[in-house]
Design a protein around this motif. Structure first.
Motif, mmCIF file in Angstrom:
data_model
loop_
_atom_site.group_PDB
_atom_site.id
_atom_site.type_symbol
_atom_site.label_atom_id
_atom_site.label_comp_id
_atom_site.label_asym_id
_atom_site.label_seq_id
_atom_site.Cartn_x
_atom_site.Cartn_y
_atom_site.Cartn_z
ATOM 1 N N ARG A 89 7.038 5.798 -18.500
ATOM 2 C CA ARG A 89 6.056 6.487 -19.388
ATOM 3 C C ARG A 89 6.985 7.657 -19.224
ATOM 4 N NH1 ARG A 89 -0.022 4.802 -20.163
ATOM 5 N NH2 ARG A 89 0.587 2.599 -21.505
ATOM 6 N N GLY A 90 7.410 8.414 -17.966
ATOM 7 C CA GLY A 90 8.465 9.508 -17.782
ATOM 8 C C GLY A 90 7.779 10.305 -16.199
ATOM 9 N N THR A 91 6.624 9.423 -16.181
ATOM 10 C CA THR A 91 6.216 10.062 -14.899
ATOM 11 C C THR A 91 6.628 9.882 -13.670
ATOM 12 O OG1 THR A 91 3.717 10.644 -16.614
ATOM 13 C CG2 THR A 91 3.036 10.506 -14.465
ATOM 14 N N GLN A 92 6.794 10.681 -12.741
ATOM 15 C CA GLN A 92 7.167 10.606 -11.606
ATOM 16 C C GLN A 92 5.728 10.997 -10.722
ATOM 17 O OE1 GLN A 92 10.168 13.973 -11.282
ATOM 18 N NE2 GLN A 92 11.345 11.900 -9.825
ATOM 19 N N VAL A 93 5.578 10.026 -9.744
ATOM 20 C CA VAL A 93 4.492 10.155 -8.636
ATOM 21 C C VAL A 93 4.472 10.311 -7.545
ATOM 22 C CG1 VAL A 93 2.526 8.808 -8.138
ATOM 23 C CG2 VAL A 93 3.114 8.585 -10.704
ATOM 24 N N PHE A 94 4.065 11.607 -6.745
ATOM 25 C CA PHE A 94 3.985 11.672 -5.716
ATOM 26 C C PHE A 94 3.075 11.063 -3.747
ATOM 27 C CE2 PHE A 94 7.062 13.718 -7.919
ATOM 28 C CZ PHE A 94 8.659 14.118 -7.473
ATOM 29 N N ILE A 95 3.277 9.986 -3.634
ATOM 30 C CA ILE A 95 2.136 9.401 -2.399
ATOM 31 C C ILE A 95 2.073 10.250 -1.115
ATOM 32 C CG2 ILE A 95 1.230 7.328 -1.523
ATOM 33 C CD1 ILE A 95 1.873 6.535 -4.163
ATOM 34 N N THR A 96 0.917 10.996 -0.381
ATOM 35 C CA THR A 96 0.473 10.622 0.760
ATOM 36 C C THR A 96 0.048 9.974 1.525
ATOM 37 O OG1 THR A 96 -1.204 12.554 0.470
ATOM 38 C CG2 THR A 96 1.825 13.398 0.781
ATOM 39 N N HIS A 97 -0.396 9.279 2.306
ATOM 40 C CA HIS A 97 -1.404 8.543 2.420
ATOM 41 C C HIS A 97 -2.691 9.678 3.990
ATOM 42 C CE1 HIS A 97 -0.349 5.490 1.266
ATOM 43 N NE2 HIS A 97 1.058 4.787 1.557
ATOM 44 N N GLY A 98 -3.625 8.729 4.314
ATOM 45 C CA GLY A 98 -4.649 10.188 5.153
ATOM 46 C C GLY A 98 -5.075 9.428 5.687
ATOM 47 N N ASN A 99 -6.173 9.382 6.136
ATOM 48 C CA ASN A 99 -7.146 8.995 7.428
ATOM 49 C C ASN A 99 -7.470 7.677 7.318
ATOM 50 O OD1 ASN A 99 -8.941 10.703 5.725
ATOM 51 N ND2 ASN A 99 -10.401 9.585 6.945
ATOM 52 N N HIS A 100 -7.947 6.898 6.990
ATOM 53 C CA HIS A 100 -8.953 5.559 5.735
ATOM 54 C C HIS A 100 -7.516 4.457 5.079
ATOM 55 C CE1 HIS A 100 -13.194 5.569 4.649
ATOM 56 N NE2 HIS A 100 -12.379 7.301 5.178
ATOM 57 N N ASP A 101 -6.234 5.326 4.627
ATOM 58 C CA ASP A 101 -5.232 4.697 4.729
ATOM 59 C C ASP A 101 -3.436 5.098 5.388
ATOM 60 O OD1 ASP A 101 -4.483 6.611 3.442
ATOM 61 O OD2 ASP A 101 -4.151 5.208 1.334
ATOM 62 N N PRO A 102 -3.828 4.869 6.476
ATOM 63 C CA PRO A 102 -2.878 5.647 7.033
ATOM 64 C C PRO A 102 -1.461 4.455 7.296
ATOM 65 C CG PRO A 102 -3.932 4.590 8.985
ATOM 66 C CD PRO A 102 -5.070 4.216 7.470
ATOM 67 N N GLU A 103 0.116 5.033 7.840
ATOM 68 C CA GLU A 103 0.962 3.937 7.748
ATOM 69 C C GLU A 103 0.854 2.812 8.342
ATOM 70 O OE1 GLU A 103 4.395 6.375 6.853
ATOM 71 O OE2 GLU A 103 4.318 6.599 8.651
ATOM 72 N N SER A 104 0.388 3.114 9.589
ATOM 73 C CA SER A 104 -0.567 1.542 10.631
ATOM 74 C C SER A 104 -1.382 0.473 10.088
ATOM 75 C CB SER A 104 -0.638 2.633 11.951
ATOM 76 O OG SER A 104 -2.154 2.901 11.867
ATOM 77 N N GLY A 105 -1.790 1.253 9.392
ATOM 78 C CA GLY A 105 -2.480 -0.013 8.250
ATOM 79 C C GLY A 105 -2.036 -1.616 8.137
ATOM 80 N N ARG A 106 -2.125 -2.109 8.309
ATOM 81 C CA ARG A 106 -1.722 -3.545 6.573
ATOM 82 C C ARG A 106 -1.423 -3.780 5.734
ATOM 83 N NH1 ARG A 106 -5.220 -8.490 8.951
ATOM 84 N NH2 ARG A 106 -6.513 -8.232 7.184
ATOM 85 N N GLN A 107 -0.481 -3.880 5.364
ATOM 86 C CA GLN A 107 0.052 -4.176 3.662
ATOM 87 C C GLN A 107 0.645 -4.891 3.683
ATOM 88 O OE1 GLN A 107 1.897 0.390 2.919
ATOM 89 N NE2 GLN A 107 1.546 0.311 5.406
ATOM 90 N N SER A 145 2.525 11.860 5.872
ATOM 91 C CA SER A 145 1.272 11.084 5.728
ATOM 92 C C SER A 145 0.648 10.636 6.671
ATOM 93 C CB SER A 145 1.849 9.875 5.688
ATOM 94 O OG SER A 145 2.065 9.963 3.908
ATOM 95 N N TYR A 146 -0.509 10.282 7.237
ATOM 96 C CA TYR A 146 -1.105 9.748 8.267
ATOM 97 C C TYR A 146 -0.078 8.664 9.141
ATOM 98 C CZ TYR A 146 -4.841 13.321 7.905
ATOM 99 O OH TYR A 146 -5.618 14.712 8.275
ATOM 100 N N PRO A 147 0.393 8.957 9.998
ATOM 101 C CA PRO A 147 0.308 7.776 11.100
ATOM 102 C C PRO A 147 -0.491 6.306 11.517
ATOM 103 C CG PRO A 147 1.250 9.395 12.181
ATOM 104 C CD PRO A 147 0.853 10.204 11.646
ATOM 105 N N THR A 148 -1.522 7.280 11.855
ATOM 106 C CA THR A 148 -2.978 6.422 12.015
ATOM 107 C C THR A 148 -4.210 7.064 12.052
ATOM 108 O OG1 THR A 148 -3.285 8.143 14.257
ATOM 109 C CG2 THR A 148 -1.434 5.922 14.426
ATOM 110 N N ARG A 149 -4.834 6.649 11.650
ATOM 111 C CA ARG A 149 -6.023 6.847 11.329
ATOM 112 C C ARG A 149 -6.961 8.434 11.900
ATOM 113 N NH1 ARG A 149 -11.646 7.266 12.590
ATOM 114 N NH2 ARG A 149 -13.320 7.340 10.949
ATOM 115 N N VAL A 150 -6.504 8.808 12.923
ATOM 116 C CA VAL A 150 -7.351 9.951 13.742
ATOM 117 C C VAL A 150 -5.825 10.858 13.885
ATOM 118 C CG1 VAL A 150 -8.373 11.525 15.767
ATOM 119 C CG2 VAL A 150 -8.695 9.066 14.579
ATOM 120 N N VAL A 151 -4.999 11.801 13.145
ATOM 121 C CA VAL A 151 -4.796 12.845 12.903
ATOM 122 C C VAL A 151 -5.333 14.483 13.829
ATOM 123 C CG1 VAL A 151 -2.914 13.871 11.947
ATOM 124 C CG2 VAL A 151 -3.159 12.065 11.620
ATOM 125 N N SER A 152 -5.270 14.950 14.466
ATOM 126 C CA SER A 152 -5.743 16.061 15.051
ATOM 127 C C SER A 152 -4.197 17.357 15.002
ATOM 128 C CB SER A 152 -6.022 15.960 16.301
ATOM 129 O OG SER A 152 -4.614 15.626 16.903
#
Length: 428
Positions: A89-107, A145-152
């Motif tokens: 419908r013409g709407t772009q979406v921009f996404i970051t991942h946080g501590n609950h859904d870091p990049e390292s999670g299985r997907q 985005s977060y690479p892993t769950r804990v980012v300090s």
């Protein structure tokens, strides 16, 4: 304030927690459990409808789209479909991942629809947001985005503006000024964000909506759908309208499918159980009527002082009241706008006369009351009293998670019980 030139609208949402398990409701009717299980997806559908209704040029999602690092396939497929509806419908979406859904999670290996941009974790990326008709650049959107769950690390320090757009939006999942109520991931300071040169910080992580600053705007939209009685009231997203002269207007839209409410009921002036029952049922009905046709889970919190206090403290009495309330409200199988009493907590007190007495009883009552009114003292007393129990890790974790209000109530109840037992002993 940026000179934008072309007005535009975007939606800021965060913390979708898709497919949240909603634990602890095994005794609830199937209709309640099923509605809750579907509620995060219903809120996602509400976000899609909001984007279309507002003709949003783009949507930013600031982390924790999924509830767990190992995302359920169901959640991934539902999100893929929802984002596809937005982008076509013409709407772009921009996404970051946080501590609950870091990049390292299985997907699963799924393709995002064209027009969806997911920020990586190695560096702050920048994408151009286009007007809904695709005609021109209206903003630069930055994120990491977060690479892993804990980012300090302080990720905010990595954000740097780039030329080529009239408005600049930073998308970050973070704890600003080390809010003690939340895990201190990606900690940063408000003054750092304010002096960074960005026009809008689209934050995630804190589940209560908060506008920390204006011009530049620093905003938490809260989560889309409450997940427990600690996340009460309206939940949703901010519609952000930016004028041609850079004026920013925020408008919150409640899109939660199921509401969580904590409903206080005072026992002041009540002498008969019938009065209490009538009042609790009336409060539940008021909350149901005010829900806007949505389902509600409610915790009744009994407060105040009065003659009914002693009976409420009897073993099992609170559970009996809760069961009676559940039997008295409309069945969730019969109506869409049901209200289900999730729990009942007793926070009442009695008007002890011991405060005015001389001697040991009076001293005990006064010292106990002083301790209950001082959070640090209350915590220290409870830690001392539960020293043996605290040797068990799970019990220690549960005790450390109690609020100041709960600690105060425990001390007050212990005090009342002690005074009552000492009076009985004196009488004997």
């Amino acid at each position: 304030m940026s000179e934008v030139g072309v007005p535009f609208t975007f939606i800021h949402a965060a913390d979708l927690h898709l497919d949240s398990p909603f634990k602890g409701l095994a005794k609830a009717p199937a209709a309640v459990r099923d509605r809750l299980r579907e509620s995060t997806f219903a809120a996602l559908d509400g976000l899609c409808s909001l984007a279309e209704r507002e003709k949003a040029d783009f949507v930013v999602l600031s982390g924790d789209l999924f509830d767990a690092a190992d995302r359920s396939l169901r959640a991934q497929l539902r999100l893929q479909r929802a984002l596809g509806e937005m982008t076509k419908r013409g709407t772009q979406v921009f996404i970051t991942h946080g501590n609950h859904d870091p990049e390292s999670g299985r997907q699963a290996k799924l393709d995002w629809p064209p027009g969806v941009f997911v920020f990586g974790s190695s560096q702050v990326d920048c994408y151009a947001a286009l007007s809904r008709d695709g005609g021109e650049i209206i903003a630069n959107v930055y994120g990491i985005s977060y690479p892993t769950r804990v980012v300090s690390d302080n990720l905010a320090l990595r954000f740097k503006k780039r030329e080529g757009a009239p408005f600049h939006i930073a998308v970050l999942h973070a704890n600003v000024d080390s809010n003690p109520a939340h895990d201190n991931y990606a900690p940063c300071r408000l003054d750092e964000l304010a002096s960074s040169g960005f026009d809008y910080w689209a934050l995630g992580h804190v589940h209560d909506r908060r506008v920390l600053r204006e011009y530049p705007h620093v905003v938490y939209p809260g989560n889309l759908q409450g997940r427990s009685v600690r996340e009460t009231g309206s939940k949703g997203a901010y519609v952000v309208e930016v004028s041609g002269t850079g004026v920013v207007q925020l408008r919150f839209q409640d899109i939660a499918d199921v509401l969580w409410q904590e409903l206080p009921v005072s026992i002041e002036g009540m002498r008969r159980e019938q009065e209490l029952q009538d009042r609790m049922l009336a409060v539940l009905e008021e909350a149901r009527s005010a829900s806007g046709g949505r389902a509600t889970l409610a915790r009744i919190r009994l407060v105040g002082q009065g003659p009914l206090h002693a009976s409420l403290l009897q073993n099992g009495r609170a559970d009996e009241w809760l069961e009676g309330l559940r039997e008295s409200v409309h069945s969730p199988e019969e109506t869409e706008d049901w209200i289900w009493p999730e729990s009942l907590s007793v926070r009442t007190g009695s008007r002890m006369q011991a405060f005015e007495e001389e001697g040991f009883l009076g001293d005990l009552a006064r010292r106990g009351s002083e301790a209950a009114n001082c959070p640090d003292t209350a915590k220290a007393l409870l830690e001392e009293a539960t020293e043996e129990l605290r040797r068990q890790p799970k019990i220690r974790e549960w005790l450390d998670g109690r609020t100041d209000e709960e600690r105060e109530q425990w001390i007050r109840q212990a005090l009342e019980l002690a005074v009552s037992l000492l009076r009985e002993e004196e009488a004997d």
